[in-house]
Design a protein around this motif. Structure first.
Motif, PDB file in Angstrom:
ATOM      1  N   ARG A  46      38.662  10.333   8.813  1.00  0.00           N
ATOM      2  CA  ARG A  46      39.112   9.998  10.167  1.00  0.00           C
ATOM      3  C   ARG A  46      38.833  11.118  11.171  1.00  0.00           C
ATOM      4  NH1 ARG A  46      44.860   6.867   9.186  1.00  0.00           N
ATOM      5  NH2 ARG A  46      43.935   5.012   8.246  1.00  0.00           N
ATOM      6  N   ALA A  47      38.723  12.350  10.688  1.00  0.00           N
ATOM      7  CA  ALA A  47      38.561  13.497  11.580  1.00  0.00           C
ATOM      8  C   ALA A  47      37.123  13.679  12.068  1.00  0.00           C
ATOM      9  CB  ALA A  47      39.035  14.774  10.888  1.00  0.00           C
ATOM     10  N   VAL A  48      36.157  13.273  11.254  1.00  0.00           N
ATOM     11  CA  VAL A  48      34.760  13.464  11.656  1.00  0.00           C
ATOM     12  C   VAL A  48      34.341  12.372  12.637  1.00  0.00           C
ATOM     13  CG1 VAL A  48      34.169  14.662   9.510  1.00  0.00           C
ATOM     14  CG2 VAL A  48      33.811  12.201   9.671  1.00  0.00           C
ATOM     15  N   ASP A  49      33.383  12.726  13.490  1.00  0.00           N
ATOM     16  CA  ASP A  49      32.939  11.744  14.489  1.00  0.00           C
ATOM     17  C   ASP A  49      31.612  11.083  14.113  1.00  0.00           C
ATOM     18  OD1 ASP A  49      31.178  13.811  14.931  1.00  0.00           O
ATOM     19  OD2 ASP A  49      31.509  13.933  17.086  1.00  0.00           O
ATOM     20  N   ASP A  50      31.229  11.226  12.860  1.00  0.00           N
ATOM     21  CA  ASP A  50      29.997  10.626  12.351  1.00  0.00           C
ATOM     22  C   ASP A  50      30.376   9.523  11.364  1.00  0.00           C
ATOM     23  OD1 ASP A  50      27.684   9.967  10.932  1.00  0.00           O
ATOM     24  OD2 ASP A  50      27.018  12.047  10.725  1.00  0.00           O
ATOM     25  N   PRO A  51      30.190   8.247  11.731  1.00  0.00           N
ATOM     26  CA  PRO A  51      30.573   7.144  10.847  1.00  0.00           C
ATOM     27  C   PRO A  51      29.910   7.194   9.470  1.00  0.00           C
ATOM     28  CG  PRO A  51      30.008   6.314  13.020  1.00  0.00           C
ATOM     29  CD  PRO A  51      29.641   7.768  12.995  1.00  0.00           C
ATOM     30  N   GLU A  52      28.676   7.645   9.419  1.00  0.00           N
ATOM     31  CA  GLU A  52      27.991   7.726   8.127  1.00  0.00           C
ATOM     32  C   GLU A  52      28.637   8.786   7.238  1.00  0.00           C
ATOM     33  OE1 GLU A  52      23.738   8.060   8.410  1.00  0.00           O
ATOM     34  OE2 GLU A  52      23.650   6.486   9.925  1.00  0.00           O
ATOM     35  N   LEU A  53      28.991   9.926   7.811  1.00  0.00           N
ATOM     36  CA  LEU A  53      29.663  10.972   7.044  1.00  0.00           C
ATOM     37  C   LEU A  53      31.036  10.500   6.605  1.00  0.00           C
ATOM     38  CD1 LEU A  53      29.913  13.789   5.875  1.00  0.00           C
ATOM     39  CD2 LEU A  53      30.578  14.603   8.168  1.00  0.00           C
ATOM     40  N   SER A  54      31.728   9.815   7.473  1.00  0.00           N
ATOM     41  CA  SER A  54      33.044   9.286   7.142  1.00  0.00           C
ATOM     42  C   SER A  54      32.958   8.374   5.923  1.00  0.00           C
ATOM     43  CB  SER A  54      33.606   8.516   8.340  1.00  0.00           C
ATOM     44  OG  SER A  54      34.842   7.941   8.026  1.00  0.00           O
ATOM     45  N   GLU A  55      32.017   7.459   5.931  1.00  0.00           N
ATOM     46  CA  GLU A  55      31.829   6.548   4.806  1.00  0.00           C
ATOM     47  C   GLU A  55      31.406   7.291   3.547  1.00  0.00           C
ATOM     48  OE1 GLU A  55      32.556   3.340   4.333  1.00  0.00           O
ATOM     49  OE2 GLU A  55      33.499   3.496   6.303  1.00  0.00           O
ATOM     50  N   GLU A  56      30.573   8.304   3.715  1.00  0.00           N
ATOM     51  CA  GLU A  56      30.130   9.089   2.563  1.00  0.00           C
ATOM     52  C   GLU A  56      31.307   9.808   1.900  1.00  0.00           C
ATOM     53  OE1 GLU A  56      26.795  12.455   1.383  1.00  0.00           O
ATOM     54  OE2 GLU A  56      27.367  12.218   3.490  1.00  0.00           O
ATOM     55  N   ILE A  57      32.175  10.394   2.706  1.00  0.00           N
ATOM     56  CA  ILE A  57      33.360  11.077   2.178  1.00  0.00           C
ATOM     57  C   ILE A  57      34.192  10.103   1.352  1.00  0.00           C
ATOM     58  CG2 ILE A  57      35.574  12.122   2.809  1.00  0.00           C
ATOM     59  CD1 ILE A  57      34.040  13.326   5.278  1.00  0.00           C
ATOM     60  N   LEU A  58      34.489   8.948   1.929  1.00  0.00           N
ATOM     61  CA  LEU A  58      35.312   7.968   1.218  1.00  0.00           C
ATOM     62  C   LEU A  58      34.631   7.466  -0.048  1.00  0.00           C
ATOM     63  CD1 LEU A  58      36.624   5.927   4.277  1.00  0.00           C
ATOM     64  CD2 LEU A  58      37.878   7.648   2.946  1.00  0.00           C
ATOM     65  N   ARG A  59      33.349   7.199   0.040  1.00  0.00           N
ATOM     66  CA  ARG A  59      32.590   6.690  -1.103  1.00  0.00           C
ATOM     67  C   ARG A  59      32.569   7.709  -2.248  1.00  0.00           C
ATOM     68  NH1 ARG A  59      28.175   5.934   1.419  1.00  0.00           N
ATOM     69  NH2 ARG A  59      27.187   7.893   0.848  1.00  0.00           N
ATOM     70  N   GLU A  60      32.339   8.966  -1.925  1.00  0.00           N
ATOM     71  CA  GLU A  60      32.212   9.985  -2.967  1.00  0.00           C
ATOM     72  C   GLU A  60      33.553  10.294  -3.627  1.00  0.00           C
ATOM     73  OE1 GLU A  60      29.458  10.914  -4.293  1.00  0.00           O
ATOM     74  OE2 GLU A  60      28.282   9.837  -2.822  1.00  0.00           O
ATOM     75  N   VAL A  61      34.609  10.318  -2.850  1.00  0.00           N
ATOM     76  CA  VAL A  61      35.923  10.549  -3.453  1.00  0.00           C
ATOM     77  C   VAL A  61      36.321   9.349  -4.312  1.00  0.00           C
ATOM     78  CG1 VAL A  61      38.387  10.874  -2.968  1.00  0.00           C
ATOM     79  CG2 VAL A  61      36.694  12.191  -1.716  1.00  0.00           C
ATOM     80  N   ARG A  62      36.037   8.152  -3.822  1.00  0.00           N
ATOM     81  CA  ARG A  62      36.314   6.939  -4.611  1.00  0.00           C
ATOM     82  C   ARG A  62      35.557   6.986  -5.936  1.00  0.00           C
ATOM     83  NH1 ARG A  62      34.421   3.273  -1.131  1.00  0.00           N
ATOM     84  NH2 ARG A  62      36.282   3.452   0.133  1.00  0.00           N
ATOM     85  N   ALA A  63      34.293   7.378  -5.890  1.00  0.00           N
ATOM     86  CA  ALA A  63      33.484   7.449  -7.103  1.00  0.00           C
ATOM     87  C   ALA A  63      34.022   8.516  -8.069  1.00  0.00           C
ATOM     88  CB  ALA A  63      32.024   7.750  -6.757  1.00  0.00           C
ATOM     89  N   ALA A  64      34.471   9.633  -7.532  1.00  0.00           N
ATOM     90  CA  ALA A  64      35.001  10.697  -8.381  1.00  0.00           C
ATOM     91  C   ALA A  64      36.297  10.283  -9.060  1.00  0.00           C
ATOM     92  CB  ALA A  64      35.215  11.962  -7.551  1.00  0.00           C
ATOM     93  N   LEU A  65      37.059   9.418  -8.400  1.00  0.00           N
ATOM     94  CA  LEU A  65      38.350   8.989  -8.954  1.00  0.00           C
ATOM     95  C   LEU A  65      38.222   7.820  -9.930  1.00  0.00           C
ATOM     96  CD1 LEU A  65      40.606   9.275  -5.781  1.00  0.00           C
ATOM     97  CD2 LEU A  65      40.538  10.814  -7.753  1.00  0.00           C
ATOM     98  N   ASP A  66      37.097   7.137  -9.893  1.00  0.00           N
ATOM     99  CA  ASP A  66      36.907   5.996 -10.815  1.00  0.00           C
ATOM    100  C   ASP A  66      36.717   6.402 -12.231  1.00  0.00           C
ATOM    101  OD1 ASP A  66      37.293   3.976  -9.033  1.00  0.00           O
ATOM    102  OD2 ASP A  66      35.174   3.692  -8.601  1.00  0.00           O
TER     103      ASP A  66
END
Length: 66
Positions: A46-66
């Protein structure tokens, strides 16, 4: 703050319970790690102003937790 503490404790119990049932040795530690990762990822995304980076952060943390 007491209300928030109770909420966090409840969330941790909810995350740790299935881990404990699966005989995970460090269920509470893993629950704390999972919750901290989720919260941190949401804050960063939510803090970054780059939508692609925002999605990447969420995707990578989700993948690490799976």
């Amino acid at each position: 703050m007491a209300h928030f503490t109770r909420h966090v404790e409840g969330t941790l119990r909810g995350l740790a319970e299935p881990l404990a049932k699966a005989k995970k040795k460090n269920a509470r530690r893993d629950a704390i790690h999972t919750l901290s990762s989720i919260v941190g990822a949401i804050i960063l995304a939510r803090a970054v102003d780059d939508p692609e980076l925002s999605e990447e952060i969420l995707r990578e943390v989700r993948a690490a937790l799976d």
